[in-house]
Design a protein around this motif. Sequence first.
Motif, PDB file in Angstrom:
ATOM      1  N   THR A 205       0.832  -1.209   0.000  1.00  0.00           N
ATOM      2  CA  THR A 205       0.000   0.000   0.000  1.00  0.00           C
ATOM      3  C   THR A 205       0.858   1.247   0.000  1.00  0.00           C
ATOM      4  N   ASP A 206       1.922   1.227   0.814  1.00  0.00           N
ATOM      5  CA  ASP A 206       2.779   2.419   0.866  1.00  0.00           C
ATOM      6  C   ASP A 206       3.565   2.585  -0.427  1.00  0.00           C
ATOM      7  N   ILE A 207       3.889   1.472  -1.085  1.00  0.00           N
ATOM      8  CA  ILE A 207       4.552   1.566  -2.381  1.00  0.00           C
ATOM      9  C   ILE A 207       3.619   2.222  -3.406  1.00  0.00           C
ATOM     10  N   LEU A 208       2.322   1.873  -3.338  1.00  0.00           N
ATOM     11  CA  LEU A 208       1.359   2.508  -4.239  1.00  0.00           C
ATOM     12  C   LEU A 208       1.266   4.009  -3.978  1.00  0.00           C
ATOM     13  N   PHE A 209       1.352   4.377  -2.706  1.00  0.00           N
ATOM     14  CA  PHE A 209       1.335   5.811  -2.384  1.00  0.00           C
ATOM     15  C   PHE A 209       2.562   6.521  -2.950  1.00  0.00           C
ATOM     16  N   ALA A 210       3.641   5.779  -3.163  1.00  0.00           N
ATOM     17  CA  ALA A 210       4.849   6.384  -3.707  1.00  0.00           C
ATOM     18  C   ALA A 210       4.626   6.922  -5.114  1.00  0.00           C
ATOM     19  N   LEU A 211       3.645   6.358  -5.826  1.00  0.00           N
ATOM     20  CA  LEU A 211       3.350   6.829  -7.176  1.00  0.00           C
ATOM     21  C   LEU A 211       2.887   8.281  -7.167  1.00  0.00           C
ATOM     22  N   ASP A 212       2.390   8.744  -6.021  1.00  0.00           N
ATOM     23  CA  ASP A 212       2.010  10.152  -5.880  1.00  0.00           C
ATOM     24  C   ASP A 212       3.133  10.957  -5.225  1.00  0.00           C
ATOM     25  N   SER A 213       3.682  10.417  -4.136  1.00  0.00           N
ATOM     26  CA  SER A 213       4.609  11.202  -3.327  1.00  0.00           C
ATOM     27  C   SER A 213       5.962  11.420  -3.996  1.00  0.00           C
ATOM     28  N   ILE A 214       6.478  10.414  -4.737  1.00  0.00           N
ATOM     29  CA  ILE A 214       7.784  10.580  -5.381  1.00  0.00           C
ATOM     30  C   ILE A 214       7.735  11.658  -6.464  1.00  0.00           C
ATOM     31  N   PRO A 215       6.746  11.638  -7.376  1.00  0.00           N
ATOM     32  CA  PRO A 215       6.653  12.770  -8.317  1.00  0.00           C
ATOM     33  C   PRO A 215       6.479  14.113  -7.610  1.00  0.00           C
ATOM     34  N   ALA A 216       5.760  14.125  -6.483  1.00  0.00           N
ATOM     35  CA  ALA A 216       5.537  15.377  -5.765  1.00  0.00           C
ATOM     36  C   ALA A 216       6.843  15.970  -5.271  1.00  0.00           C
ATOM     37  N   ILE A 217       7.699  15.144  -4.678  1.00  0.00           N
ATOM     38  CA  ILE A 217       8.938  15.699  -4.139  1.00  0.00           C
ATOM     39  C   ILE A 217       9.932  16.022  -5.253  1.00  0.00           C
ATOM     40  N   PHE A 218       9.887  15.280  -6.365  1.00  0.00           N
ATOM     41  CA  PHE A 218      10.726  15.642  -7.508  1.00  0.00           C
ATOM     42  C   PHE A 218      10.275  16.969  -8.113  1.00  0.00           C
ATOM     43  N   GLY A 219       9.029  17.343  -7.843  1.00  0.00           N
ATOM     44  CA  GLY A 219       8.563  18.650  -8.290  1.00  0.00           C
ATOM     45  C   GLY A 219       9.130  19.788  -7.471  1.00  0.00           C
ATOM     46  N   LEU A 220       9.692  19.453  -6.300  1.00  0.00           N
ATOM     47  CA  LEU A 220      10.272  20.475  -5.423  1.00  0.00           C
ATOM     48  C   LEU A 220      11.786  20.515  -5.513  1.00  0.00           C
ATOM     49  N   THR A 221      12.405  19.383  -5.807  1.00  0.00           N
ATOM     50  CA  THR A 221      13.858  19.315  -5.939  1.00  0.00           C
ATOM     51  C   THR A 221      14.229  18.101  -6.770  1.00  0.00           C
ATOM     52  N   GLN A 222      15.285  18.208  -7.533  1.00  0.00           N
ATOM     53  CA  GLN A 222      15.794  17.063  -8.284  1.00  0.00           C
ATOM     54  C   GLN A 222      17.079  16.529  -7.666  1.00  0.00           C
ATOM     55  N   ASP A 223      17.444  17.036  -6.508  1.00  0.00           N
ATOM     56  CA  ASP A 223      18.621  16.554  -5.793  1.00  0.00           C
ATOM     57  C   ASP A 223      18.283  15.213  -5.142  1.00  0.00           C
ATOM     58  N   VAL A 224      18.923  14.131  -5.586  1.00  0.00           N
ATOM     59  CA  VAL A 224      18.589  12.788  -5.132  1.00  0.00           C
ATOM     60  C   VAL A 224      18.799  12.639  -3.628  1.00  0.00           C
ATOM     61  N   PHE A 225      19.851  13.249  -3.110  1.00  0.00           N
ATOM     62  CA  PHE A 225      20.122  13.158  -1.672  1.00  0.00           C
ATOM     63  C   PHE A 225      18.987  13.782  -0.875  1.00  0.00           C
ATOM     64  N   ILE A 226      18.513  14.937  -1.305  1.00  0.00           N
ATOM     65  CA  ILE A 226      17.420  15.631  -0.615  1.00  0.00           C
ATOM     66  C   ILE A 226      16.118  14.842  -0.768  1.00  0.00           C
TER      67      ILE A 226
END
Length: 402
Positions: A205-226
């Motif tokens: 379930t949490d992996i499915l939520f990643a489909l939303d949250s990972i694009p969201a944070i990449f929208g704020l920064t593209q720094d992989v460490f951050i």
Amino acid sequence: MPHAPIAWELTLVLILGLLLYDYFFHVRAAHVPGIGEAARWSALYVSVAIAFGGAVWYFGGSELGVQYFAGYLTEKALSVDNVFVFLVIMNSFKVPREDQQKALLIGIVIALVARAGFIFVGAALIEHFAWVFYIFGIILLMTAGHMMVPEDKRHGEESEGVVLRMTRKLMPEGCEYDGDKLFTVRDGKRVMTPMVLVVVALGLTDILFALDSIPAIFGLTQDVFIVFTATAFSLLGLRQLFFLIEGLLERLLYLSYGLAAILAFIGIKLVLHALHENNVPFINDGNPVNVVEITTITSLVVIVGILVVTVLLSLFSPRGKAKTAVGRLRRRLAVWQELDARHAAAADRAAAYEALVAAEKAVRALPEEYRAMIHERHTLREMLADAHARQSRSPTEGQGAA
């Protein structure tokens, strides 16, 4: 942006240390954490996340610091909505309250490892294909639209989602819990317990939520460490958040709308960034489009503002207060039913029953327009009547509830 290997090494050691500390000093002994305990542990994890952000700001500069805090705040806000689905999973598998912590921790570890993979794959795609920003932006805008669906209907659909249906089909006949153990021995054979499926359901379930949250944070920064650290620290405190706010979720009446606004904002930001970096042939002949880009500090201010407005509206809304009363009644009823099923001591059952009666009176005092919105109202009324009868009280005491 590259970071010194020592930064990655120290961060991974810190995350691993927190997980081990959490397991050996908190989760290992099965128990039901109280509000105070959950609050202390939540404060600890939030403090560690803030301290880490301060270190990022000090060593990496203000821009990286703002990116980290914007990402962490967004991921943390999204994780609050995840808690509702976690509650559905726990209730669906009838996980004993005192055994829920271990399942949550293992599920979070699975999700953390999986999200790390998603992050590095996403970073590789972004580095080589600028059009990925369009895809991420569209995903977030579609997710925001989905979250605008009325909350009861949306959660009802999620509660019977593919993950639960799949994991329930995998449960062997006669599979029973043995505390918080994943495997146990019965008739001389090593067999799995339902806890294995609970862990799998939580992780998937949490992996499915990643489909939303990972694009969201990449929208704020593209720094992989951050991206990785903000995601990791938001996940690490999710177990404590589960026990801290499960009784407060009903008050966050407008949470889904606030999160939808945040995701829509970040989705627009991603599309604007994609246009600015455009190399897609059928858009402006493959040339960058001169559009306004939203800065990270602006994003942080907007995210904080949306969350503050969402929380304030929820806290001071009459509808939110009514929903809180109904939620409290359901929890009091669940506690009494559990004690009754376990044939607990008369004093414990009496105390739970007294709390149930008080919660019921609070719901009966609500205006009918709010009571009419109670989900499965007739079923709730029947369960209350049964509780009154089983407690050897007046059969009419439960009449008129809800």
